[in-house]
Scaffold this active site. Structure first.
Site, PDB file in Angstrom:
ATOM      1  CG  ASP A 166      -1.821  -1.212   1.292  1.00 32.91           C
ATOM      2  OD1 ASP A 166      -1.842  -2.008   0.335  1.00 32.91           O
ATOM      3  OD2 ASP A 166      -2.478  -1.398   2.328  1.00 32.91           O
TER       4      ASP A 166
ATOM      5  CE  LYS B 142      -3.790  -4.314   1.421  1.00 28.51           C
ATOM      6  NZ  LYS B 142      -4.318  -3.520   2.543  1.00 28.51           N
TER       7      LYS B 142
ATOM      8  CB  CYS C 208      -2.046  -2.745   5.713  1.00 26.55           C
ATOM      9  SG  CYS C 208      -3.643  -1.931   5.395  1.00 26.55           S
TER      10      CYS C 208
END
Length: 211
Positions: free
Chosen positions: A27, A87, A120
């Site tokens: 990310d 996601k 995450c």
């Protein structure tokens, strides 16, 4: 002596090798650029690790959290040619990534970089540990908006069984030998120290990265 050898044999040493490792890049997206501490430095470190992995034949996986809202992966990561797995869950282990893992039966170690450490990165690490994989959290390639969250999450990761390491340490472990045919190319990547991503100032003495 035999008991000691048995204990060492049963210990998790955290060794890494190109043929049994994979790089996870979590990310690193445009919308995080102004809010995540030391974002340029963390991306630069991850980009250097990605380059080394390319030289050594280590595959890489890239995810993007809700890309419609948070934007694409930043170009300076150098991952333009890699698939980006979108996601909304915090863990990187979406079905497409799970399929990548299943396709590599000899996989033993995941090298984990990205943001945010307490969200995450942590969720991904816990899922991977639960699957019996060694997780190497690259501390100079992970960050958060809050540096308290970052530091406490690193401690939490260590408590859960992840290995905390640095990008240069991992690169040298993957290389393994100065006689490696790609030694000169990889050496150029680490000729200069990795940029400071703020960890030394955070620690200020004994902390989660020490024993």
């Amino acid at each position: 002596m035999a008991a000691r050898r048995a204990a060492v044999a049963g210990a998790r040493l955290g060794r890494v090798a190109p043929g049994s490792s994979i790089l996870f890049l979590c990310d690193m997206q445009e919308r995080f650029r102004p809010s995540v501490a030391f974002f340029p430095q963390v991306v630069a470190v991850a980009a250097r690790l990605l380059q080394a992995c390319r030289e050594l034949g280590v595959p890489a996986v890239v995810t993007e959290q809700h890309p419609r809202a948070l934007g694409p992966t930043v170009p300076e990561l150098g991952a333009h040619d890699l698939p980006k797995h979108p996601k909304t869950c915090f863990s990187m282990l979406v079905p497409a990534v799970e399929a990548e893992l299943r396709a590599r039966p000899g996989l033993a170690a995941v090298l984990l970089c990205g943001i945010e450490t307490q969200a995450c990165v942590l969720s991904t690490a816990l899922d991977l540990l639960e699957r019996g994989l060694d997780v190497h959290v690259v501390v100079d390639a992970c960050s958060s908006r809050s540096q308290l969250d970052r530091l406490v999450a690193l401690g939490r990761l260590r408590q859960s069984g992840a290995f905390l390491t640095t990008s240069e340490s991992l690169i040298l472990q993957l290389l393994g030998d100065a006689a490696h045919p790609r030694f000169r190319q990889v050496q150029q990547l680490i000729k200069e120290p990795a940029p400071d991503s703020g960890l030394l100032a955070l620690l200020g003495g004994p902390g989660v990265l020490q024993g």
